[in-house]
Scaffold this motif. Sequence first.
Motif, PDB file in Angstrom:
ATOM      1  N   LEU A 239      31.389  35.979 -51.534  1.00  0.00           N
ATOM      2  CA  LEU A 239      32.226  35.317 -50.524  1.00  0.00           C
ATOM      3  C   LEU A 239      31.470  35.141 -49.215  1.00  0.00           C
ATOM      4  CD1 LEU A 239      35.705  36.907 -51.201  1.00  0.00           C
ATOM      5  CD2 LEU A 239      34.974  34.558 -51.606  1.00  0.00           C
ATOM      6  N   ALA A 240      30.653  36.166 -48.832  1.00  0.00           N
ATOM      7  CA  ALA A 240      29.899  36.061 -47.589  1.00  0.00           C
ATOM      8  C   ALA A 240      28.925  34.882 -47.655  1.00  0.00           C
ATOM      9  CB  ALA A 240      29.139  37.360 -47.323  1.00  0.00           C
ATOM     10  N   GLY A 241      28.188  34.769 -48.788  1.00  0.00           N
ATOM     11  CA  GLY A 241      27.254  33.652 -48.959  1.00  0.00           C
ATOM     12  C   GLY A 241      27.977  32.328 -48.914  1.00  0.00           C
ATOM     13  N   LEU A 242      29.128  32.278 -49.608  1.00  0.00           N
ATOM     14  CA  LEU A 242      29.905  31.036 -49.662  1.00  0.00           C
ATOM     15  C   LEU A 242      30.371  30.625 -48.268  1.00  0.00           C
ATOM     16  CD1 LEU A 242      31.172  29.020 -51.686  1.00  0.00           C
ATOM     17  CD2 LEU A 242      33.235  30.408 -51.623  1.00  0.00           C
ATOM     18  N   ALA A 243      30.911  31.603 -47.529  1.00  0.00           N
ATOM     19  CA  ALA A 243      31.434  31.290 -46.200  1.00  0.00           C
ATOM     20  C   ALA A 243      30.311  30.817 -45.274  1.00  0.00           C
ATOM     21  CB  ALA A 243      32.111  32.535 -45.606  1.00  0.00           C
ATOM     22  N   LEU A 244      29.170  31.509 -45.354  1.00  0.00           N
ATOM     23  CA  LEU A 244      28.031  31.141 -44.521  1.00  0.00           C
ATOM     24  C   LEU A 244      27.594  29.709 -44.814  1.00  0.00           C
ATOM     25  CD1 LEU A 244      26.252  32.439 -42.421  1.00  0.00           C
ATOM     26  CD2 LEU A 244      24.715  33.177 -44.234  1.00  0.00           C
ATOM     27  N   ASN A 245      27.531  29.368 -46.125  1.00  0.00           N
ATOM     28  CA  ASN A 245      27.090  28.036 -46.491  1.00  0.00           C
ATOM     29  C   ASN A 245      28.119  26.974 -46.103  1.00  0.00           C
ATOM     30  OD1 ASN A 245      24.577  28.452 -47.380  1.00  0.00           O
ATOM     31  ND2 ASN A 245      25.022  28.325 -49.564  1.00  0.00           N
ATOM     32  N   LEU A 246      29.410  27.308 -46.274  1.00  0.00           N
ATOM     33  CA  LEU A 246      30.443  26.329 -45.900  1.00  0.00           C
ATOM     34  C   LEU A 246      30.349  26.036 -44.408  1.00  0.00           C
ATOM     35  CD1 LEU A 246      33.579  27.460 -47.939  1.00  0.00           C
ATOM     36  CD2 LEU A 246      32.316  25.323 -48.142  1.00  0.00           C
TER      37      LEU A 246
ATOM     38  N   ALA B 240      18.237  25.870 -44.892  1.00  0.00           N
ATOM     39  CA  ALA B 240      18.831  27.204 -44.845  1.00  0.00           C
ATOM     40  C   ALA B 240      19.887  27.356 -45.931  1.00  0.00           C
ATOM     41  CB  ALA B 240      19.427  27.455 -43.463  1.00  0.00           C
ATOM     42  N   VAL B 241      20.732  26.341 -46.096  1.00  0.00           N
ATOM     43  CA  VAL B 241      21.802  26.419 -47.094  1.00  0.00           C
ATOM     44  C   VAL B 241      21.213  26.614 -48.485  1.00  0.00           C
ATOM     45  CG1 VAL B 241      23.585  25.086 -48.253  1.00  0.00           C
ATOM     46  CG2 VAL B 241      23.492  25.115 -45.769  1.00  0.00           C
ATOM     47  N   ALA B 242      20.170  25.830 -48.800  1.00  0.00           N
ATOM     48  CA  ALA B 242      19.552  25.957 -50.123  1.00  0.00           C
ATOM     49  C   ALA B 242      18.957  27.348 -50.309  1.00  0.00           C
ATOM     50  CB  ALA B 242      18.475  24.893 -50.304  1.00  0.00           C
ATOM     51  N   LEU B 243      18.290  27.844 -49.267  1.00  0.00           N
ATOM     52  CA  LEU B 243      17.658  29.158 -49.377  1.00  0.00           C
ATOM     53  C   LEU B 243      18.703  30.263 -49.507  1.00  0.00           C
ATOM     54  CD1 LEU B 243      14.678  28.903 -46.877  1.00  0.00           C
ATOM     55  CD2 LEU B 243      14.650  28.855 -49.374  1.00  0.00           C
ATOM     56  N   ILE B 244      19.795  30.150 -48.714  1.00  0.00           N
ATOM     57  CA  ILE B 244      20.851  31.161 -48.799  1.00  0.00           C
ATOM     58  C   ILE B 244      21.465  31.168 -50.195  1.00  0.00           C
ATOM     59  CG2 ILE B 244      23.160  31.772 -47.971  1.00  0.00           C
ATOM     60  CD1 ILE B 244      22.279  30.730 -45.226  1.00  0.00           C
ATOM     61  N   PHE B 245      21.650  29.972 -50.756  1.00  0.00           N
ATOM     62  CA  PHE B 245      22.208  29.882 -52.113  1.00  0.00           C
ATOM     63  C   PHE B 245      21.312  30.616 -53.103  1.00  0.00           C
ATOM     64  CE2 PHE B 245      22.584  27.649 -56.196  1.00  0.00           C
ATOM     65  CZ  PHE B 245      23.927  27.833 -56.438  1.00  0.00           C
ATOM     66  N   GLY B 246      19.996  30.323 -53.021  1.00  0.00           N
ATOM     67  CA  GLY B 246      19.061  30.976 -53.931  1.00  0.00           C
ATOM     68  C   GLY B 246      19.062  32.482 -53.743  1.00  0.00           C
ATOM     69  N   ALA B 247      19.031  32.925 -52.476  1.00  0.00           N
ATOM     70  CA  ALA B 247      18.988  34.356 -52.194  1.00  0.00           C
ATOM     71  C   ALA B 247      20.259  35.041 -52.679  1.00  0.00           C
ATOM     72  CB  ALA B 247      18.800  34.580 -50.698  1.00  0.00           C
ATOM     73  N   THR B 248      21.420  34.378 -52.490  1.00  0.00           N
ATOM     74  CA  THR B 248      22.686  34.958 -52.940  1.00  0.00           C
ATOM     75  C   THR B 248      22.679  35.153 -54.447  1.00  0.00           C
ATOM     76  OG1 THR B 248      23.697  33.664 -51.199  1.00  0.00           O
ATOM     77  CG2 THR B 248      25.175  34.764 -52.720  1.00  0.00           C
TER      78      THR B 248
END
Lengths: 277, 296
Positions: A11-18, A31-39
């Motif tokens: 949920l934290a990753g999702l909220a950050l990306n949204l 950043a969004v792509a990298l956060i998705f991969g890291a999550t």
Amino acid sequence: MSAIPILGVWLAGLALNLWLARFDTRATRTAVALIFGATIILLWEMTVRIYQVPTVILPAPSLIAESVVANRSILWADFVQTILKGALSGWVIGAAAAVATAIAIDRSPFLQRGLLPIGNFVSALPIVGIAPILVMWFGFDWQSKAAVVVVMVFFPILVNMVAGLKATEPMQRDLMSSWAAPYWPALWKLRLPAAMPFLFNGLKITTTLALIGAIVAEFFGSPTRGMGFRISTAVGRLDLPLVWAEIVVAALAGTLFYGIVALIEKKVTFWHPSQRG
Amino acid sequence: MIEAWRRAGRGNLVPILTVLLIIIGIWYLGAIRMNAQWERDQAARAGIELSLPELVSRTLSQDRPVLPAPHQVAEGLWQGVAGQAVTSRRSLVWHGWVTLSATLAGFAIGTAAGIVLAIGIVHSRAMDQSVMPWAVASQTVPILAIAPMVIVVLASIGVTGLLPKAIIAAWLSFFPVLVGMVKGLRTPDGMQLDQMRSWSAGGGRTFWHLRLPSSLPYLFASLKVAIAAALVGTIVGELPAGATAGLGARLLSGSYYGQTVQIWSALFAAAILAATLVAIVGLLERATLKRMGLAR
């Protein structure tokens, strides 16, 4: 209970990306792509640890990273054998042969009309199946892998190159003939440069094919090194972290190979609209 | 193939046949050249002298030739298709069906997943920015090469048969469909979207009446790529030792026992299967686009 931390991270990753996605600038997109991969990697690690998934089914990312570091000399030897010797040499030979063939049949519309439908047809076939035959003919070492790669990359590049040689405008060709340019100078100065975007399209598609051909051919026989050999033997010993380490290397090699070709394309076809954007 | 035949009607038949004849000619010459050494050795061992016509006729009828002649492959193919009962283990129809069923199952799963995810991506910017870079980057990764590993790992936890192969086929057909469908769903331009808005059409209506219909040409183009990829994935998935059914297993057992005619027959069976599948998708494409008035 144990699912709560996993859900939390998700949920934290999702909220950050949204939240980040609303800005839509270059930096936030990366950043969004990298956060998705890291999550994903984080969730993978947590799931494996919390539910104690057996290593045989899915090793944790940290275990795979450890295996990469521990086996780096093996991985490097496999990389040289499969990627540099097998895939790269085959790709270069196949591309050179395809370009030469395209230029050779350039002056014969008859051959082009005959060869192009066949080339398109062959491109859709499971060509990788010729691997056992070529391993039989050329032996177990890298030459047979290079031969498989040559056959796999030949037709896609040929079809693209033939299309590329047709890509000039009648106006441009008229200009050449009004300067009384003979065939070869016109080919060299006008039509080959104009064909480059098409050629690079073919070259980029075939980078992945080259790696696939080289690795799969090793399943039919290889010396005691190479990525395909290592994957099949490590699976046999259920040493899954090593298998995943090979997969990581293959993925990085594939992306790097594609990236280098794309970079060369950028330098060569800097004039093309798709590169100027 | 349909495409090829259609074009053939416009005067390409002669060039295509010429090139095919050249290829078959080269093939025969290659078969004679590559098989000759063995025949010469045999003759020398038996202490007889072979005349050239004898040598040629022997090179074209070996049991385990280095390169089987085209008529041997055709015979092997015919034997495999028509010379056996369909349920026999030596029947290419049976092996072909094993491969085809896994291919179709995987293709259906992969296509459905690709379309669903594409719809999500088109409607959510966060999803678009998260997933698309990875989906595009994943195209450069030789996924197919790890197919045998997936099979072995799944077999070790007791999943065997059609499912593991279908998973690989699904994975391989997923990405072309995803990328093509995202592109297709985005084709309606601002003007068309404004038109829908001026009719006060909601998201659902815009999707069903504008986005989905205009994405179909892209969808069919990627379906052709996807079904070919699914077949290749299934065949490679049949390669690990232990597999006994399917065209990939035929290739592997042929290479173990030096049965070259068997390898080539399996290879041509796979080629014919691939061509037929792509042709069927092409027919569906033409029929659908024609009904929609989008035929080119």
